[in-house]
Design a protein around this motif. Structure first.
Motif, PDB file in Angstrom:
ATOM      1  N   ALA A  44       0.848  -1.205   0.000  1.00 18.48           N
ATOM      2  CA  ALA A  44       0.000   0.000   0.000  1.00 18.48           C
ATOM      3  C   ALA A  44       0.870   1.236   0.000  1.00 18.48           C
ATOM      4  O   ALA A  44       0.917   1.969   1.003  1.00 18.48           O
ATOM      5  CB  ALA A  44      -0.929  -0.028   1.216  1.00 18.48           C
ATOM      6  N   PRO A  45       1.547   1.520  -1.082  1.00 18.51           N
ATOM      7  CA  PRO A  45       2.530   2.602  -1.085  1.00 18.51           C
ATOM      8  C   PRO A  45       1.952   3.969  -0.749  1.00 18.51           C
ATOM      9  O   PRO A  45       2.604   4.780  -0.080  1.00 18.51           O
ATOM     10  CB  PRO A  45       3.098   2.576  -2.516  1.00 18.51           C
ATOM     11  CG  PRO A  45       2.144   1.785  -3.318  1.00 18.51           C
ATOM     12  CD  PRO A  45       1.479   0.842  -2.392  1.00 18.51           C
ATOM     13  N   LEU A  46       0.719   4.229  -1.200  1.00 13.62           N
ATOM     14  CA  LEU A  46       0.166   5.562  -0.976  1.00 13.62           C
ATOM     15  C   LEU A  46      -0.252   5.785   0.464  1.00 13.62           C
ATOM     16  O   LEU A  46      -0.505   6.921   0.877  1.00 13.62           O
ATOM     17  CB  LEU A  46      -1.032   5.795  -1.899  1.00 13.62           C
ATOM     18  CG  LEU A  46      -0.668   5.850  -3.379  1.00 13.62           C
ATOM     19  CD1 LEU A  46      -1.900   6.105  -4.215  1.00 13.62           C
ATOM     20  CD2 LEU A  46       0.376   6.916  -3.650  1.00 13.62           C
ATOM     21  N   SER A  47      -0.355   4.700   1.236  1.00 14.15           N
ATOM     22  CA  SER A  47      -0.740   4.835   2.640  1.00 14.15           C
ATOM     23  C   SER A  47       0.474   4.952   3.550  1.00 14.15           C
ATOM     24  O   SER A  47       0.318   5.149   4.756  1.00 14.15           O
ATOM     25  CB  SER A  47      -1.558   3.617   3.073  1.00 14.15           C
ATOM     26  OG  SER A  47      -2.605   3.390   2.178  1.00 14.15           O
ATOM     27  N   ILE A 116      -7.148   4.746  -1.987  1.00 17.69           N
ATOM     28  CA  ILE A 116      -5.959   5.440  -1.506  1.00 17.69           C
ATOM     29  C   ILE A 116      -6.123   5.794  -0.039  1.00 17.69           C
ATOM     30  O   ILE A 116      -5.209   5.676   0.752  1.00 17.69           O
ATOM     31  CB  ILE A 116      -5.730   6.735  -2.323  1.00 17.69           C
ATOM     32  CG1 ILE A 116      -5.382   6.391  -3.763  1.00 17.69           C
ATOM     33  CG2 ILE A 116      -4.629   7.562  -1.702  1.00 17.69           C
ATOM     34  CD1 ILE A 116      -5.404   7.574  -4.683  1.00 17.69           C
TER      35      ILE A 116
END
Lengths: 480, 399
Positions: A44-47, A116
């Protein structure tokens, strides 16, 4: 990135464990922090910014609380700020669906923006942050003055998917000194492979049964089909959650940490209260320790007890998901437990154990439908199928040749899933565990050989299941 | 090494070895074709946060020993749960594609589109026939699984009162309006194939490992069909039967990797007395390929062996015969029509076979229904209730 998927099992986990043990002991906190962040980056890169922000907030608030430890009035300020930031972020990011214009997260959404904004693991690390600050305020733990070990604690990848919620006090000592030897690694692997098997073999198959029954017409559904469906869902829920918990505990054990047990054969409970003492134990303990107990010290009359139960169960329900069905499920369960504790307990204690278990199973299974069907109209229609088979009259129910109780499809489903249903009954109870203990007591050598043989067998089975493309389905999870 | 470490070390080594081997091992041809979908890191992937899932999907297709692993995994699935893998039922001696109940909206729109076509060309006799799949023909052997489509009920509903049995007249019968959620045909000759197929199901009319019907199954259907269109079927004795392939494991085997039987046989029927087929024009995009046979034998002994009949799917195929005095047929159909054309084309001067699903926009000009003497819609029930292109393209054709 799910634990039962190919990238995690075939690459990430072996690489992480090897890397962890290659480095010297003094570097392992930093290495594990790096592994946690890589996991989060892949999953979950955006988190990641949310996680990093909460690590920073909790760390700084912890330092402030410690600085003012002799002046409680001042120490309260960083305490409240820290708790507020954790809880507000949790509410905004996870429960936006209750706000006007929010989507129903109990149904999977293709809204990219929603994806996101709902960080993986937020239900775990926010509660862990709150527990750390409160325990620190009450001097139950010592402050962690170094950022790396603290960040490692809050971002531990094994618990990100499904918990358990680990209080800082549970692993504070392990952060400084961890015991890792053949025994701990072997036990950890045993837990992990059992958890993986539970999820792949039992959880996935039972979910398939539930999805098949769920798609049928409830208005013509016979009793047996309805019960097979609800049993499928009940076992799927249990083996998914407990399977993931076991995997988390197993990985943690390998890495030198002892996570608390999270599920203790809940379907063997003899009362609803007993069930909840065995189900998602870490969540129940957290709610009781940090929400109910502070209230409990001040308010102790019957009404207050009822209100506390309702508050507890509202939180418990909401923790599973941000949909109205989870809230309703929690409230109804809380009400049932209140009734049981206030009125039914004396009666239940006089009943035989089997009757009490049947009562518990029936109520729990019925309640899972609120969890799983989301639409109350459909829940009621399903209940009708479960208890009446949609019979127009009792004479129809009891007449020979009637398909109210079972029809060809019921028997087909029973025959198809019989093996796994039996496995679920054994795996969900304590019989296998007790046999294992007896075996170990009588002949430790034979027990070890048997255990190794079982582990190798399950490893091969899981390898085939995952490599055959069966492991990565996450459609069941509405869980962060 | 401590005995307790056997399983952790073995487990770690096994998983890691499989992972690495899957990435570095030489790829087989089919894997190489799928290699094109290797996930790439992009802004969209990052925003969707599904990079791990994409890698999972990619790696599962490239896992070393995939066929063996898949076979074991499928056997395990059948043991642990329903006798069904990838929506294919595993019976004792055959594999059958599951056909589930679906929303009738698509079928109803298709029926309305067919009715619209018939109204648009009132002087053109329009015939219609739905082909039940093996799931319907062998229903008594199927497990009592839920949500199976009652294909006979669907066929009956769509046909309404227009069903014609073998003893047919040339004039369409009086048709009463009968409401059906799948729509009902109007002023169209509906020809029943289901009854005849069911009566002959002991014959090898469907492949055991593919969802298609065999040439014999197509012949049986042809007999009913051509009688319904007012002609007599050519006796089977007048055909040379070539056993082109005897060990075919078809699409259903590819889905399950579970063998049933010793393999299917693919037979080619050619009219014995004389060569009737003169030319086969295959319209692909803007090009025309001219051939002299209905059979594309390069597909034999490949996983797509049933494409031996007229090759891969394309929008328009025109078959010309030496029967100059006969009529011209406009045939709208799916893949089931292809083996049937071995027989049907022997009754017409020209048969233009249109696969609406594969029809491209530049091919509409090739089809002028006014140039034909009759039109036939021939679809499997499964495709008819789910194919959304039929309505769109048929309406475009009529406009």
């Amino acid at each position: 990135m799910v634990f039962s998927g190919i990238p995690f099992l075939f690459f990430f986990l072996p690489a992480a464990v090897i890397l962890y043990f290659i480095f010297p002991v003094r570097c392992r906190n930093a290495v594990l922090l790096g592994i946690n962040l890589v996991f989060y980056l892949l999953a979950a890169p955006l988190s990641l910014p949310v996680l990093l922000a909460l690590i920073a907030v909790n760390f700084l608030c912890g330092l402030s609380i410690n600085r003012f430890r002799k002046k409680k009035e001042l120490a309260r300020i960083p305490l409240f700020i820290g708790i507020a930031v954790n809880i507000i972020l949790l509410i905004i990011l996870k429960y936006q669906f209750f706000l006007p214009g929010g989507a129903d997260h109990s149904i999977q959404t293709e809204n990219l923006f929603m994806d996101i904004l709902i960080p993986i693991g937020i239900s775990v690390y926010t509660l862990q942050g709150v527990s750390y600050l409160i325990d620190l305020y009450y001097h139950k733990v010592k402050v962690q003055k170094r950022l790396v070990p603290f960040a490692m604690y809050l971002s531990m990848f094994p618990q990100m998917i499904c918990g358990p919620i680990v209080r800082y006090s549970d692993i504070a000592e392990s952060i400084q000194h961890r015991q890792m030897n053949a025994n701990t690694i072997s036990k950890g692997y045993n837990m992990f492979i059992r958890g993986l098997s539970k999820k792949l073999i039992l959880g996935d198959t039972m979910l398939e049964l539930w999805n098949t029954v769920k798609a049928m017409e409830y208005e013509t559904m016979p009793v047996l089909t309805a019960w097979l469906g609800v049993a499928g869902f009940a076992f799927a829920v249990y083996f998914y959650f407990s399977g993931y918990s076991d995997m988390a505990r197993g990985i943690a054990k390998i890495l030198g940490f002892d996570f608390p047990m999270n599920f203790n054969a809940p379907y063997t409970a003899k009362s609803l209260t007993g069930f909840w003492r065995r189900w998602n134990i870490s969540l129940t303990v957290w709610c009781k320790s940090y929400v109910i107990s502070p209230l409990g010290k001040r308010y102790t009359n019957v009404l207050a007890t009822l209100l506390k139960l309702l508050v507890l169960w509202t939180l418990m329900g909401l923790w599973y998901g941000g949909g109205w069905n989870f809230l309703l499920w929690g409230l109804i369960f809380g009400g049932l437990i209140a009734v049981e504790q206030l009125f039914l307990s004396p009666i239940l204690e006089k009943l035989p154990g089997l009757i009490r278990r049947i009562y518990t199973i029936v109520v729990v299974f019925c309640m899972w439908l609120v969890f799983g069907l989301q639409d109350l109209t459909r829940v009621l229609a399903y209940y009708k199928a479960m208890f009446t088979g949609n019979a127009a009259s009792w004479s129809q129910f009891f007449s020979s040749g009637s398909t109210v109780f079972a029809d060809g499809t019921s028997l087909y489903l029973l025959g198809s899933y019989a093996v796994v249903l039996i496995l679920c009954i054994f795996a969900g109870g304590t019989l296998v565990h007790n046999i294992g203990l007896r075996c170990e007591h009588k002949s430790p050598r034979a027990a070890l050989v048997l255990r190794i043989a079982c582990e190798i067998f399950l490893t091969l089975v899981c390898l085939v299941a995952v490599a055959g493309g069966n492991g990565a389905d996450t459609s069941f999870f509405v869980y962060f | 090494m401590n005995k307790k470490m056997i399983s952790p070390v073995l487990g770690c080594a096994l998983f890691l070895a499989f992972g690495i081997a899957s990435v570095v091992a030489p790829q087989t041809k089919s894997q190489k074709e799928e290699l094109a979908s290797m996930p790439k890191l992009s802004v969209e992937t990052l925003l969707r946060q599904d990079l791990a899932q994409q890698w999972n999907d990619y790696l599962s297709k490239h896992i070393v020993g995939r066929e063996v692993i898949q076979k074991l995994s499928n056997q395990m699935t059948v043991f642990l749960s329903a006798p069904k893998v990838n929506d294919v039922f595993i019976l004792e001696d055959r594999l059958i594609q599951n056909v589930s109940s679906v929303n009738p909206v698509t079928a109803k729109r298709n029926t309305e589109a067919v009715n619209f076509f018939a109204q648009s060309y009132p002087d053109l006799p329009v015939y219609f026939s739905l082909i039940p799949t093996a799931a319907a023909v062998y229903q008594d052997e199927m497990p009592a699984a839920p949500n199976l489509m009652d294909q006979v009920a669907v066929i009956n509903g769509i046909y309404g009162d227009g069903r014609q049995q073998n003893n047919l007249s040339n004039s369409p019968p009086e048709q009463e309006e009968k409401p059906s959620e799948y729509g009902t045909l109007e002023n169209i000759y509906a020809i029943d194939l289901h009854t005849f197929l069911m009566a002959n199901k002991q014959q090898e009319i469907f492949y055991h490992t593919d969802s298609m019907w065999t040439s014999l199954g197509a012949y049986n259907a042809y007999s009913s069909l051509v009688t319904g269109m007012g002609d007599s079927a050519i006796s089977k004795d007048l055909f040379n039967i070539e056993h082109a392939q005897t060990d075919y494991y078809g699409g259903l085997y590819e889905k399950t990797l579970i063998k049933r039987g010793d393999g299917d046989g693919i037979d080619l029927y050619t009219h014995a007395p004389d060569q009737v087929i003169e030319l086969v024009k295959c319209y692909e995009g803007g090009n025309v390929k001219e051939l002299y046979s209905l059979y594309f034998e390069e597909y034999l002994n490949t996983p797509q062996a049933t494409n031996v009949f007229l090759g891969a799917d394309r929008g328009v195929t025109e078959i010309e015969t030496n029967l100059k005095s006969e009529h011209k047929l406009l045939l709208f159909g799916d893949e089931y029509s292809k083996p049937l054309l071995q027989f049907l084309s022997l009754h017409f001067q020209t048969v233009t076979f249109v696969n609406l699903n594969a029809l491209t926009s530049d091919q509409y000009q090739l089809i002028d229904p006014d140039e034909y003497d009759s039109a036939l819609f021939l679809y499997s029930v499964e495709n008819y209730v789910s194919d959304t292109s039929l309505t769109v393209k048929l309406q475009q054709l009529c406009s």
